[in-house]
Write an enzyme that holds these catalytic residues in place. Structure first.
Site, mmCIF file in Angstrom:
data_model
loop_
_atom_site.group_PDB
_atom_site.id
_atom_site.type_symbol
_atom_site.label_atom_id
_atom_site.label_comp_id
_atom_site.label_asym_id
_atom_site.label_seq_id
_atom_site.Cartn_x
_atom_site.Cartn_y
_atom_site.Cartn_z
ATOM 1 N N GLU A 1 0.867 -1.177 0.000
ATOM 2 C CA GLU A 1 0.000 0.000 0.000
ATOM 3 C C GLU A 1 0.900 1.222 0.000
ATOM 4 O O GLU A 1 1.810 1.326 0.826
ATOM 5 C CB GLU A 1 -0.877 0.041 1.257
ATOM 6 C CG GLU A 1 -2.182 -0.678 1.162
ATOM 7 C CD GLU A 1 -3.012 -0.457 2.416
ATOM 8 O OE1 GLU A 1 -2.887 0.616 3.049
ATOM 9 O OE2 GLU A 1 -3.773 -1.364 2.778
ATOM 10 N N ASP B 1 -6.076 9.702 9.420
ATOM 11 C CA ASP B 1 -4.740 9.252 9.806
ATOM 12 C C ASP B 1 -4.305 9.814 11.146
ATOM 13 O O ASP B 1 -4.609 10.964 11.487
ATOM 14 C CB ASP B 1 -3.722 9.663 8.735
ATOM 15 C CG ASP B 1 -3.957 8.949 7.422
ATOM 16 O OD1 ASP B 1 -4.278 7.750 7.471
ATOM 17 O OD2 ASP B 1 -3.844 9.582 6.362
#
Length: 278
Positions: free
Chosen positions: A50, A61
């Site tokens: 990824e 995040d």
């Protein structure tokens, strides 16, 4: 047509083990080092890569990945340069699946059609775009699938049986189960609940289920791998890299090596889960 992601999960199933999916931010701490790290991840045992697309407002995040994105942006990383890096990676690795993960804004600015053409040409296999819900599938999901890219969606502990069918409808490649509620890198999952959640999801789909968020080390990766088709590790890898950087956030002499060693440990944890679950 089967993608590299589809083929990799078929291989993993044939081997009777879970896969290791590793996340790093493109261009962290710079594009040259980032490319070296991608190759190091594969050497260390990562099954799927990824690659984060740096963005100024990464709302899902945690601090580690936010900081990685800021380092990448400060180093001049753009979505176009991210695709160029993947093109360079493909010159010597035609088999490892690559997923771009991030937010819709950079893709929208690039232009959806132009982005999909460029991503496919670069060797991207799938997308995870965390801020596009199923109701917006016409924006990117359906065009991506038409272009031959997997569109991977996230399910969370709050995704109930009423919502799950919508999440699964146009998902391909695999489903990414977020093991904790909140941002990346926060908390430790309840492994019993993770096992139950994976079983519940599998009652609705034949897609592989990868589990991420809160996987800190080889032991937690091993535990998750007993229940999932793949384990996703991101923040811990990003933090391992950060600790190797100098005071200016630049790559140190052992930055690639320390990341590779840590991922070797994660890969060993995932692979030894076979014996633990036998």
């Amino acid at each position: 047509m089967a993608t590299r992601i589809d083929r990799r999960f078929k291989e993993l199933s044939g081997e009777g083990r879970a896969g290791l999916v590793t996340f790093v931010m493109a261009g962290d701490p710079d594009l040259a080092t980032s490319l070296e790290i991608l190759h190091a991840l594969v050497r260390a045992g990562a099954d799927i890569l990824e690659v984060g697309m740096p963005f100024t407002d990464p709302m899902a995040d945690g601090p580690a990945i936010q900081a990685a994105g800021l380092r990448a942006l400060n180093a001049g990383t753009t979505l176009r340069k991210t695709l160029e890096m993947i093109t360079s990676f493909r010159k010597s690795d035609e088999t490892t699946p690559i997923i771009l993960m991030g937010y819709y804004n950079p893709i929208y600015v690039f232009g959806v059609e132009a982005f999909l053409v460029a991503a496919k040409a670069a060797g991207v296999d799938g997308l995870i775009v965390v801020d596009l819900p199923p109701e917006e599938d016409q924006e990117l999901c359906l065009p991506a699938r038409t272009a031959g890219l997997n569109f991977i969606r996230l399910a969370t502990p709050t995704t109930d049986d009423a919502r799950l069918p919508a999440v699964l409808t146009n998902t391909s490649g695999f489903l990414y189960y977020v093991s904790i509620t909140g941002i990346t890198g926060a908390g430790v999952p309840d492994y019993g609940k993770v096992a139950d959640a994976v079983a519940a999801i599998k009652a609705h789909t034949n897609l592989p289920v990868a589990v991420g968020f809160g996987v800190k080390n080889a032991e937690s990766a091993r535990t998750i791998a007993r229940h999932a088709d793949a384990v996703v590790v991101g923040s811990s890898i990003v933090e391992t890299l950060r600790k190797s950087l100098d005071t200016e956030g630049r790559a140190g002499p052992d930055s690639v090596t320390v990341v590779e060693k840590f991922v070797e440990e994660l890969a060993e944890g995932v692979r030894t889960a076979i014996a633990a679950s036998a």
